[in-house]
Write an enzyme that holds these catalytic residues in place. Sequence first.
Site, PDB file in Angstrom:
ATOM      1  N   MET A 157      57.999  47.731  40.213  1.00  0.00           N
ATOM      2  CA  MET A 157      59.281  47.116  41.191  1.00  0.00           C
ATOM      3  C   MET A 157      59.935  46.015  40.930  1.00  0.00           C
ATOM      4  O   MET A 157      60.767  45.639  41.062  1.00  0.00           O
ATOM      5  CB  MET A 157      58.752  47.780  42.540  1.00  0.00           C
ATOM      6  CG  MET A 157      59.872  47.748  43.335  1.00  0.00           C
ATOM      7  SD  MET A 157      59.306  48.431  44.951  1.00  0.00           S
ATOM      8  CE  MET A 157      60.508  47.986  45.979  1.00  0.00           C
ATOM      9  N   ALA A 158      58.607  45.012  40.821  1.00  0.00           N
ATOM     10  CA  ALA A 158      59.155  43.487  40.808  1.00  0.00           C
ATOM     11  C   ALA A 158      58.411  42.711  39.929  1.00  0.00           C
ATOM     12  O   ALA A 158      57.144  43.190  39.210  1.00  0.00           O
ATOM     13  CB  ALA A 158      58.867  43.233  42.084  1.00  0.00           C
ATOM     14  N   LYS A 174      57.729  37.372  45.092  1.00  0.00           N
ATOM     15  CA  LYS A 174      57.951  38.751  44.491  1.00  0.00           C
ATOM     16  C   LYS A 174      59.572  38.946  44.332  1.00  0.00           C
ATOM     17  O   LYS A 174      60.122  38.988  45.586  1.00  0.00           O
ATOM     18  CB  LYS A 174      57.266  39.672  45.271  1.00  0.00           C
ATOM     19  CG  LYS A 174      57.247  41.164  44.538  1.00  0.00           C
ATOM     20  CD  LYS A 174      56.577  41.972  45.664  1.00  0.00           C
ATOM     21  CE  LYS A 174      56.300  43.518  44.779  1.00  0.00           C
ATOM     22  NZ  LYS A 174      55.472  44.359  45.435  1.00  0.00           N
ATOM     23  N   ASP A 212      49.466  53.476  48.495  1.00  0.00           N
ATOM     24  CA  ASP A 212      49.141  52.813  47.295  1.00  0.00           C
ATOM     25  C   ASP A 212      48.172  52.047  46.827  1.00  0.00           C
ATOM     26  O   ASP A 212      48.003  50.916  46.342  1.00  0.00           O
ATOM     27  CB  ASP A 212      50.591  51.909  46.811  1.00  0.00           C
ATOM     28  CG  ASP A 212      50.950  52.003  45.194  1.00  0.00           C
ATOM     29  OD1 ASP A 212      50.189  52.767  44.670  1.00  0.00           O
ATOM     30  OD2 ASP A 212      51.580  51.147  44.921  1.00  0.00           O
TER      31      ASP A 212
HETATM   32  P1  ATP Z   1      53.380  48.215  41.635  1.00  0.00           P
HETATM   33  O1  ATP Z   1      53.703  48.793  40.012  1.00  0.00           O
HETATM   34  O2  ATP Z   1      51.969  48.469  41.899  1.00  0.00           O
HETATM   35  O3  ATP Z   1      53.867  48.715  42.596  1.00  0.00           O
HETATM   36  P2  ATP Z   1      54.871  45.925  42.358  1.00  0.00           P
HETATM   37  O4  ATP Z   1      55.856  45.803  41.445  1.00  0.00           O
HETATM   38  O5  ATP Z   1      55.119  46.372  43.893  1.00  0.00           O
HETATM   39  O6  ATP Z   1      53.557  46.609  41.666  1.00  0.00           O
HETATM   40  P3  ATP Z   1      52.726  43.910  43.130  1.00  0.00           P
HETATM   41  O7  ATP Z   1      51.789  44.740  43.201  1.00  0.00           O
HETATM   42  O8  ATP Z   1      53.153  43.341  44.554  1.00  0.00           O
HETATM   43  O9  ATP Z   1      54.215  44.329  42.530  1.00  0.00           O
HETATM   44  O10 ATP Z   1      52.422  42.692  42.130  1.00  0.00           O
HETATM   45  C1  ATP Z   1      52.188  42.682  40.970  1.00  0.00           C
HETATM   46  C2  ATP Z   1      51.170  41.846  40.548  1.00  0.00           C
HETATM   47  O11 ATP Z   1      51.436  40.559  41.003  1.00  0.00           O
HETATM   48  C3  ATP Z   1      49.810  42.142  41.256  1.00  0.00           C
HETATM   49  O12 ATP Z   1      48.952  43.168  40.467  1.00  0.00           O
HETATM   50  C4  ATP Z   1      48.958  40.759  41.163  1.00  0.00           C
HETATM   51  O13 ATP Z   1      48.543  40.788  39.961  1.00  0.00           O
HETATM   52  C5  ATP Z   1      50.034  39.877  41.281  1.00  0.00           C
HETATM   53  N1  ATP Z   1      50.355  39.305  42.967  1.00  0.00           N
HETATM   54  C6  ATP Z   1      50.871  40.024  43.859  1.00  0.00           C
HETATM   55  N2  ATP Z   1      51.021  39.298  44.944  1.00  0.00           N
HETATM   56  C7  ATP Z   1      50.279  38.358  44.722  1.00  0.00           C
HETATM   57  C8  ATP Z   1      50.086  37.004  45.394  1.00  0.00           C
HETATM   58  N3  ATP Z   1      50.349  36.969  46.761  1.00  0.00           N
HETATM   59  N4  ATP Z   1      49.475  35.946  45.012  1.00  0.00           N
HETATM   60  C9  ATP Z   1      49.079  36.338  43.526  1.00  0.00           C
HETATM   61  N5  ATP Z   1      49.234  37.091  42.748  1.00  0.00           N
HETATM   62  C10 ATP Z   1      50.147  38.294  43.312  1.00  0.00           C
HETATM   63 MG    MG Z   2      51.348  46.631  42.778  1.00  0.00          MG
HETATM   64 MG    MG Z   3      54.370  48.231  44.490  1.00  0.00          MG
END
Ligand code: ATP
Ligand code: MG
Ligand code: MG
Length: 282
Positions: free
Chosen positions: A19-20, A37, A132
């Site tokens: 997502m991000a 993010k 999740d």
């Molecule tokens: P998903 O596909 O799981 O939904 P997402 O797009 O929601 O992922 P996140 O899981 O929040 O994104 O973040 C992606 C990656 O970034 C994490 O797996 C981690 O490696 C890194 N990350 C996220 N938050 C942090 C943080 N606060 N500090 C350092 N690294 C982070």
């Molecule tokens: Mg994630």
């Molecule tokens: Mg996520």
Amino acid sequence: GKVLGNRYEILEKIGDGGMALVYKAKCTLLNRYVAVKILREEFVNDEEFITKFKRESQAAASLSHPNIVSVYDVGLEDKNIHYIVMEYIKGKTLKELIKEKNGLSIEETLNISMDIADAIGNAHENGIIHRDIKPHNIMVTEDGRVKVTDFGIARAATSTTITNTNSIIGSAHYFSPEQARGGYIDEKSDIYSLGIVMYEMITGTVPFEGESPITVAIRHIQEQPKLPSEINSSVPKGLEKIIMKCIEKDQTLRYSNIKELLRDLKEFKIHGDTQVKEPYNS
Ligand code: ATP
Ligand code: MG
Ligand code: MG
């Protein structure tokens, strides 16, 4: 680099999710590192994703716990950059850790499980279901501190049936059977996912794999997993029982809340190693 909100100077990319994108950044006003993010560009005009992103920041921001990543701020830049500012965690994801070490020790598994359970328990007490829980969403620092991230699809515990149509669904490898069916989800769904994570920590592998997310989802609904001790013979029976009770398909047979699970984990931590071995068949 680019500066968001007049204070967050974007440095390098540190994470890549469905997502991000996540960047390390410097808050120039407070002179500290943060994680930013940013909603993926392809979703910036998608109301569904913007709503999700807002919900994520609010769910995480409503919690304050040492094992949950803190949210500091949110913002919108140039009408198209939606971002969440969080505590920066220097460490690895649990996924990376499990891969590197090809599974963790009993002690590491136990300590990490208890920290995740503490975090989830705090969310549940505040009416939030994570939905999740998976090793990619758990960060572990060099000194072994555990931080749960990504409340991206978290929901208020009081919400009714949730279907997964039209949404990026979490990884099917960690789905509870009820989540796989698109049925009613409550706290016990997070307990199932945590059970799968514990299984993976202690064996180095998830119980159900398959060619597609659908295949994996069906296995969560229908197939009995191998016992962890069949994969790793050094897994103690006491720990195995706890894991298997987390991943019961029937919600009524599963731990009904995190407190029960934590009680058993603590009990095992104190008495587990000295537990009387089951008698050999003669
Ligand atoms: P998903 O596909 O799981 O939904 P997402 O797009 O929601 O992922 P996140 O899981 O929040 O994104 O973040 C992606 C990656 O970034 C994490 O797996 C981690 O490696 C890194 N990350 C996220 N938050 C942090 C943080 N606060 N500090 C350092 N690294 C982070
Ligand atoms: Mg994630
Ligand atoms: Mg996520």
